[in-house]
Design an enzyme around this catalytic site. Structure first.
Site, PDB file in Angstrom:
ATOM      1  N   ARG A 125       0.829  -1.210   0.000  1.00 36.80           N
ATOM      2  CA  ARG A 125       0.000   0.000   0.000  1.00 36.80           C
ATOM      3  C   ARG A 125       0.867   1.265   0.000  1.00 36.80           C
ATOM      4  O   ARG A 125       0.373   2.351  -0.251  1.00 36.80           O
ATOM      5  CB  ARG A 125      -0.950   0.000   1.197  1.00 36.80           C
ATOM      6  CG  ARG A 125      -0.280  -0.004   2.554  1.00 36.80           C
ATOM      7  CD  ARG A 125      -1.324  -0.034   3.675  1.00 36.80           C
ATOM      8  NE  ARG A 125      -0.695  -0.102   4.998  1.00 36.80           N
ATOM      9  CZ  ARG A 125      -0.302  -1.211   5.588  1.00 36.80           C
ATOM     10  NH1 ARG A 125      -0.444  -2.376   4.959  1.00 36.80           N
ATOM     11  NH2 ARG A 125       0.242  -1.178   6.796  1.00 36.80           N
ATOM     12  N   TYR A 126       2.170   1.092   0.318  1.00 35.06           N
ATOM     13  CA  TYR A 126       3.062   2.246   0.344  1.00 35.06           C
ATOM     14  C   TYR A 126       3.891   2.388  -0.935  1.00 35.06           C
ATOM     15  O   TYR A 126       4.231   3.487  -1.326  1.00 35.06           O
ATOM     16  CB  TYR A 126       4.024   2.150   1.539  1.00 35.06           C
ATOM     17  CG  TYR A 126       3.324   2.125   2.876  1.00 35.06           C
ATOM     18  CD1 TYR A 126       2.554   3.197   3.297  1.00 35.06           C
ATOM     19  CD2 TYR A 126       3.440   1.027   3.727  1.00 35.06           C
ATOM     20  CE1 TYR A 126       1.909   3.181   4.523  1.00 35.06           C
ATOM     21  CE2 TYR A 126       2.807   0.991   4.963  1.00 35.06           C
ATOM     22  CZ  TYR A 126       2.038   2.076   5.345  1.00 35.06           C
ATOM     23  OH  TYR A 126       1.410   2.059   6.556  1.00 35.06           O
ATOM     24  N   THR A 127       4.266   1.275  -1.527  1.00 39.87           N
ATOM     25  CA  THR A 127       5.180   1.342  -2.675  1.00 39.87           C
ATOM     26  C   THR A 127       4.416   1.578  -3.977  1.00 39.87           C
ATOM     27  O   THR A 127       3.223   1.290  -4.091  1.00 39.87           O
ATOM     28  CB  THR A 127       5.990   0.042  -2.810  1.00 39.87           C
ATOM     29  OG1 THR A 127       5.087  -1.053  -2.996  1.00 39.87           O
ATOM     30  CG2 THR A 127       6.833  -0.206  -1.574  1.00 39.87           C
TER      31      THR A 127
END
Length: 749
Positions: A125-127
């Site tokens: 969900r961050y990358t």
């Protein structure tokens, strides 16, 4: 009540054994073919192929904006790969790590892990991610009829069974996988080398493996560490499809410190420092003073090992670290993959490249055939457009007045069904744009292209040339220099316990009652040491603290003790019997220290003896080793170190005052036994202790023999000794009157 089975029920029922066998076999084949092994054509496992394809469908090309990785993973597991999201994301991360993949397929933004900890990547969900430029090598021909399409897991979509790779990607990025009953470990290779070898095989179908190995030196990992596997082993690995590969870290000296600048593939610098530090704590690396990790953005790998002094042998220290840490690592190689026949097999290098060329030529032929069909279809439509352009009023009149214009158009202008359909589908606003020149120019260009396509499809040579040009184009665009140099190195040896010890001079002292101790230095007087009441000095031996003390007892057995483990001479020592299991009643007759290759004279007073290597006296057994066999009535004489066995003389003196001198070379060199006759003494007289050897000495060049008898002594020079020279095993000549009752003998320089 008996159960009645209908014929249909009987057919549906199978034994548990049959069902289990079939279920396990089906599962095994699924894991092998659809999960664990890469396909020879594109070098990808199904999950990797699905990730790359899903990203291309999302429009995530190298020129596109990054998108959240969760979006890609969602598409992959929702449309093509019904497995866990974490497993799919890990497969995706691997393809984005430049330290894991030689030619990355995914361009990641954010935390995608580090060489120290490849699994430290951030959650999906961050990358963000997109495809790399290199991925076009796999995808650029996908929509051109090059590959077969198969239904996805729920039959609602289609996915490619294999991607139309333009280079042998199976060798370039390599892969690892564990299936059921088989595994794969394919190392990465250099793009230029692989392309050059493939082109050579294309032009010379009978090329041997040796020819191909002239182009492909060996695997090329995404690290600058050295591949130290011998060329012959690499060649055998390519021949059999199985083998192993060894990589060694690259290091250099800077201001006396050792600086490691490149680590083997998938080795963590933090783990290396941990391994070295644990050895330092265990006192197995006394020559290392400090460790530092100076890695940063500019120097991704910079590990500093600080030696204690400039006298430390850095080469030996690094050899030890290579043998005991991951600074040197061995990789298994198993070129197992799914071939173009759909079967898993371990393949040799020439077979991999040969099969891939077959796959590539079929792919290119399908692409050209697909393009030819498109060109013919377009030419057919352009011919229809030309008819419309030249007869636009009549065409419009037919369409307006006829209830069924298609058959009328076909009959009037001699059209095909497809041409008539195309004319009817043409919008009025397009007619305004129709220009005869443009149509004719496009027709000419397409006819020229069709001619070239037909020539290439009809000529195997032209097809090979095209494949070669496309291979070369990929190598020119994405090729780079080899990263992992191949350098043959010797095998690393770890330090043994003795290597790690200091080699300080020591004097080992044994008392009459068998108490042993070790004093630092060679300048001490052993007789002046403090002994227990009723005990006194018996003998001493000088050596180094990292050597063994070899003891010889009265039964002819030899024993060994590490000098550095002996108690200090500041005290009174400890009894030897506490460390060794000598036979009851045995006493120790002598001690030796030195290198294993040094020679020593071992003899019994019965007149027998031999020369042995000091290493032959060594044993780990506390009960000792049977070294000297004693004749009946014979006793062990103190062993004597030999300095120059080729030129030394042996002097043997009996209790009857006889002296015999002969070259030491006349005695054999043995590892154990009774030895050969030194002096002729009748065995009956030995058993009765009437006659025996009282002393045996080794005389080197320039030395003299001093014989003591009571208060008198005589010194025999080299010229004097000539009188007593004789053959080995003789009785010897009598010493001068007054010296025939010998008390002791000594050597004088």
């Amino acid at each position: 009540m008996t159960e009645v089975l209908t014929p249909q029920d009987a057919e549906e029922r199978v034994s548990l054994q049959q069902y289990a066998e079939k279920a396990y076999l089906d599962y095994s084949m699924y894991v092998i073919l659809d999960r664990a092994l890469p396909h020879l054509g594109d070098g990808l496992k199904p999950v990797q192929r699905r990730i790359v394809y899903a990203m291309s469908e999302l429009g995530l090309k190298a020129s596109a904006k990054y998108k959240k990785s969760a979006r890609t993973v969602g598409d992959v597991i929702g449309k093509f790969h019904p497995h866990g999201d974490s497993a799919s994301y890990e497969a995706m991360v691997l393809m984005a790590q430049p330290f894991s993949y030689r030619y990355t397929l995914i361009d990641g933004q954010g935390n995608w892990g580090s060489p120290d900890d490849p699994k430290s990547f951030a959650a999906m969900r961050y990358t963000e991610s997109r495809l790399t430029k290199y991925s076009e090598v796999l995808l650029s021909e996908l929509g051109q009829g090059t590959v077969d399409w198969v239904p996805n897991f729920d039959g609602t979509l289609e996915e490619p069974s294999v991607l139309p790779a333009r280079v042998p990607n199976v060798l370039l990025n390599g892969t690892t996988g564990i299936a059921v009953g088989m595994a794969t470990d394919i190392p990465p290779h250099n793009l230029r080398e692989v392309v050059n070898a493939t082109i050579h095989l294309l032009e010379n179908p009978k090329a041997t493996l040796e020819d191909l190995c002239g182009f492909i030196q060996g695997p090329d990992m995404p690290t600058e560490a050295e591949i130290i596997t011998p060329k012959a082993d690499i060649h055998k690995m390519y021949q059999t499809g199985r083998g192993s590969l060894r990589m060694r870290a690259v290091w250099d000296k800077e201001d006396g410190d050792v600086v490691v600048t490149a680590l083997p593939h998938q080795v963590s610098g933090a783990k290396i420092l941990e391994q070295i530090a644990s050895q330092m704590q265990a006192k197995k690396l006394p020559m290392v003073a400090d460790l530092r990790d100076e890695s940063d953005h500019e120097n991704p790998t910079r590990l500093v090992v600080v030696p204690k002094s400039n006298r430390v042998d850095v080469e030996a220290m690094m050899n030890h670290l290579f043998a005991t840490t991951d600074l040197e690592k061995t990789y298994r190689v198993n070129l197992n993959m799914i071939g173009i026949d759909g079967r898993p097999q371990v393949k040799s290098l020439d077979k991999i490249l040969g099969e891939w060329l077959s796959f590539r030529q079929v792919t290119v032929r399908r692409r050209l055939q697909h393009r030819l069909e498109k060109v013919n279809q377009r030419l057919e439509r352009l011919a229809a457009l030309m008819i419309v352009f030249l007869n636009v009023d009549e065409v419009i009149h037919i369409i307006r007045t006829e209830d069924h214009p298609k058959p009328v158009l076909i009959e009037r202008f001699d059209l095909t069904e497809a041409q008539a359909e195309y004319i009817l589908e043409t919008k009025l606003r397009q007619l305004a744009r129709l220009e005869e020149m443009k149509i004719r120019e496009e027709q000419e260009a397409l006819e020229k292209e069709r001619e070239n396509l037909e020539k290439t499809l009809d000529s195997a040579r032209r097809l090979k040339t095209l494949v070669k040009k496309e291979l070369q184009a990929v190598a020119d665009e994405f090729g780079d220099e080899r990263r992992s140099p191949i350098i043959e190195r010797g095998e690393a040896q770890a330090f043994n316990e003795l290597d790690l010890l200091s080699n300080d001079p020591v004097t080992v002292v044994l008392s009459e009652k068998g108490w042993i101790r070790s004093a630092k230095g060679h300048d001490i007087d052993p007789a002046a040491l403090n002994y227990k009441s009723g005990d006194g000095f018996k003998f001493a031996v000088r050596g180094k603290s990292n050597q063994n003390v070899i003891l010889l007892d009265s039964t002819g057995r030899s024993y060994a003790m590490a000098a550095h483990t002996l108690p200090s001479a500041r005290g009174q020592g400890e009894p030897v019997t506490g460390r060794l299991n000598a036979p009851s009643g045995a006493v120790f007759e002598g001690a030796l220290m030195g290198d294993n290759e040094e020679r020593v004279l071992v003899a019994s007073d019965a007149g027998y003896g031999f020369v042995a290597k000091l290493g032959d006296l060594y044993t780990k057994n506390k009960s000792g080793k049977a070294l000297l066999t004693l004749p009946k009535g014979g006793q062990v004489m103190p062993p004597i170190a030999v300095t120059d066995p080729a030129n030394d003389l042996l002097a043997a003196i009996s209790n009857e005052g006889r002296l015999l001198v002969f070259p030491l070379t006349e005695l054999p060199e043995l590892a154990r036994g009774k030895g050969n006759k030194i002096m002729n003494i009748p065995s009956a007289r030995v058993q009765a202790r009437e006659e025996f050897m009282i002393s045996v000495q080794v005389i080197s060049a320039g030395q003299q023999l001093v014989v003591y008898s009571g208060k008198r002594h005589t010194t025999l020079k080299a010229s004097d000794l000539d009188h007593y020279r004789g053959e080995r095993g003789r009785r010897g000549n009598k010493l001068p009157r007054g010296f025939q009752k010998v008390d002791s003998v000594a050597i004088k320089d």
